[in-house]
Write a protein that holds these residues in place. Sequence first.
Motif: not given
Length: 164
Positions: A68-70, A72, A126-130, A151-153
């Motif tokens: 679950g870490k974000r 780039y 997975t794509r982080d849309d924020q 940015f991806y999780l």
Amino acid sequence: MSEEPVFVRSRWGTGRYVYNHRSPVGLALIVLTSFVALGVLFGMRAQSTWSESELGDAVREGVQALEGKRHYTSLESDHGLLITEAMRESGIGPRYGVDTRQGEGGAYTVSTEDTDSAYCVRITFTRDDQPPVVFPGAADRPPPGPDMLAFYLSHATVSEGRCP
């Protein structure tokens, strides 16, 4: 009691003081210094090599930290460094000596020269849309391709053994 001094000037032309091997105290200091130096060397060796349990614990902690870490990154990048860095941040084992070999489908075999064990870590994104910063025109741009930074999780799993 011996009348010999514990320290004498070196006869090798340096003019420094050295332990006097003719003095019982000087001889004891020579022996004691040798044992202390050997102990320090063995201690440094023990801190710089991985044990089987340290590697397993560090891999599991690293995988938990990645969940679950974000990040780039791009999807096409080699993400072995993410695994290594997460293991380093766990504080378990030496800070270096981890080998991550990329396999297929986001699988990385994690091992060290010091151990016989290996672990298969699979990372998916997975794509982080924020995104953290909204800039003008961001909504008009198409979604990034696999080789573009975004940015991806991360989601990670671990299993024992090398990746197939």
